[in-house]
Design an enzyme around this catalytic site. Sequence first.
Site, PDB file in Angstrom:
ATOM      1  N   ARG A  67       0.798  -1.213  -0.228  1.00 38.71           N
ATOM      2  CA  ARG A  67      -0.098  -0.177   0.067  1.00 38.71           C
ATOM      3  C   ARG A  67       0.969   1.372   0.146  1.00 38.71           C
ATOM      4  NH1 ARG A  67      -3.545  -1.166   4.921  1.00 38.71           N
ATOM      5  NH2 ARG A  67      -2.672  -3.118   4.799  1.00 38.71           N
ATOM      6  N   GLU A 104       1.326  -5.485  13.686  1.00 34.21           N
ATOM      7  CA  GLU A 104       0.041  -5.765  14.442  1.00 34.21           C
ATOM      8  C   GLU A 104      -0.404  -7.101  14.332  1.00 34.21           C
ATOM      9  OE1 GLU A 104      -3.247  -3.414  13.156  1.00 34.21           O
ATOM     10  OE2 GLU A 104      -4.142  -3.210  15.091  1.00 34.21           O
TER      11      GLU A 104
HETATM   12  O1  PRP Z   1       3.450  -0.159  11.419  1.00 30.34           O
HETATM   13  P1  PRP Z   1       3.205  -1.536  11.250  1.00 30.34           P
HETATM   14  O2  PRP Z   1       2.719  -2.379  12.675  1.00 30.34           O
HETATM   15  O3  PRP Z   1       4.589  -2.161  10.685  1.00 30.34           O
HETATM   16  O4  PRP Z   1       2.056  -2.024  10.018  1.00 30.34           O
HETATM   17  C1  PRP Z   1       2.187  -1.166   9.223  1.00 30.34           C
HETATM   18  C2  PRP Z   1       2.141  -1.815   7.859  1.00 30.34           C
HETATM   19  O5  PRP Z   1       1.091  -2.836   7.580  1.00 30.34           O
HETATM   20  C3  PRP Z   1       0.615  -2.529   6.661  1.00 30.34           C
HETATM   21  O6  PRP Z   1       0.885  -3.506   5.302  1.00 30.34           O
HETATM   22  P2  PRP Z   1       0.801  -5.013   5.073  1.00 30.34           P
HETATM   23  O7  PRP Z   1       1.875  -5.754   6.112  1.00 30.34           O
HETATM   24  O8  PRP Z   1      -0.595  -5.582   5.700  1.00 30.34           O
HETATM   25  O9  PRP Z   1       0.806  -5.320   3.609  1.00 30.34           O
HETATM   26  P3  PRP Z   1       0.365  -4.552   2.461  1.00 30.34           P
HETATM   27  O10 PRP Z   1       0.445  -3.330   2.438  1.00 30.34           O
HETATM   28  O11 PRP Z   1       0.942  -5.463   1.360  1.00 30.34           O
HETATM   29  O12 PRP Z   1      -1.374  -4.879   2.601  1.00 30.34           O
HETATM   30  C4  PRP Z   1       0.566  -1.384   6.272  1.00 30.34           C
HETATM   31  O13 PRP Z   1       0.327  -0.955   4.829  1.00 30.34           O
HETATM   32  C5  PRP Z   1       1.871  -0.976   6.688  1.00 30.34           C
HETATM   33  O14 PRP Z   1       2.863  -1.285   5.334  1.00 30.34           O
HETATM   34  N1  ADE Z   2      -5.316  -1.694  11.288  1.00 27.50           N
HETATM   35  C1  ADE Z   2      -4.854  -1.594  10.336  1.00 27.50           C
HETATM   36  N2  ADE Z   2      -5.435  -1.233   9.177  1.00 27.50           N
HETATM   37  C2  ADE Z   2      -4.864  -1.253   7.898  1.00 27.50           C
HETATM   38  N3  ADE Z   2      -3.621  -1.583   7.751  1.00 27.50           N
HETATM   39  C3  ADE Z   2      -2.855  -2.094   8.947  1.00 27.50           C
HETATM   40  N4  ADE Z   2      -1.766  -2.392   8.989  1.00 27.50           N
HETATM   41  C4  ADE Z   2      -1.381  -2.695  10.230  1.00 27.50           C
HETATM   42  N5  ADE Z   2      -2.586  -2.570  10.966  1.00 27.50           N
HETATM   43  C5  ADE Z   2      -3.492  -2.187   9.966  1.00 27.50           C
END
Ligand code: PRP
Ligand code: ADE
Length: 180
Positions: A67, A104
């Site tokens: 993202r 998370e």
């Molecule tokens: O601050 P943090 O606890 O590290 O979490 C934030 C990260 O988690 C989510 O990505 P995700 O790993 O879900 O991957 P995606 O973007 O491919 O959906 C979001 O887009 C951040 O990259």
């Molecule tokens: N609560 C949340 N919503 C969307 N992206 C996330 N990445 C980690 N935590 C998230």
Amino acid sequence: MDEVKQQILALLRENIRNIGDFPQPGIQFKDITPLLQNPDTLELTSQVLARPFRSHNVDYVVGLESRGFLFGTNLAQDLHAGFIPIRKPGKLPSDTLSATYALEYGEDTIEIHRDAFSEGARILIHDDLIATGGSAAAATELVEELGGKVVGYSFIIGLKELKGTALLPAKVPVEILLSL
Ligand SMILES: O=P(O)(O)OC[C@H]1O[C@H](OP(=O)(O)OP(=O)(O)O)[C@H](O)[C@@H]1O
Ligand SMILES: Nc1ncnc2[nH]cnc12
């Protein structure tokens, strides 16, 4: 905050939706797909993200898969900087450096190309959301290990309760558009 900025942020807030129990029970997932779908917020978001960093001489925006790619290249273009992807393991084709961190929900590893930038490059780290801060802290580790200077962090959303910015270096500016 000026009135125009408040109106812009209200518009962004209206275009982010909360999905309960995704991707697992107990997680309130912040979905930015409506923000992308709406042409006004699509255009506005990258402009508002770029504004605080216009005078920071950013050489590269580093965006986190996946993202962080959505607005990352627009942000780079707006700042007349290059864009460097940080990807999940096994996706980057050339020689990489890796870091593993806690999420998370779960654990993850991220990678960057070792030749992505030259030593001393000024880097802005961008992602859609900061939760625990683990991804951004791991990205910082990768950039610094390759000799880059992190000059800022840019997020659309920050999850207040998780206090993710505590994992980031105290002296580097962190811009979060919406604290939820
Ligand atoms: O601050 P943090 O606890 O590290 O979490 C934030 C990260 O988690 C989510 O990505 P995700 O790993 O879900 O991957 P995606 O973007 O491919 O959906 C979001 O887009 C951040 O990259
Ligand atoms: N609560 C949340 N919503 C969307 N992206 C996330 N990445 C980690 N935590 C998230």
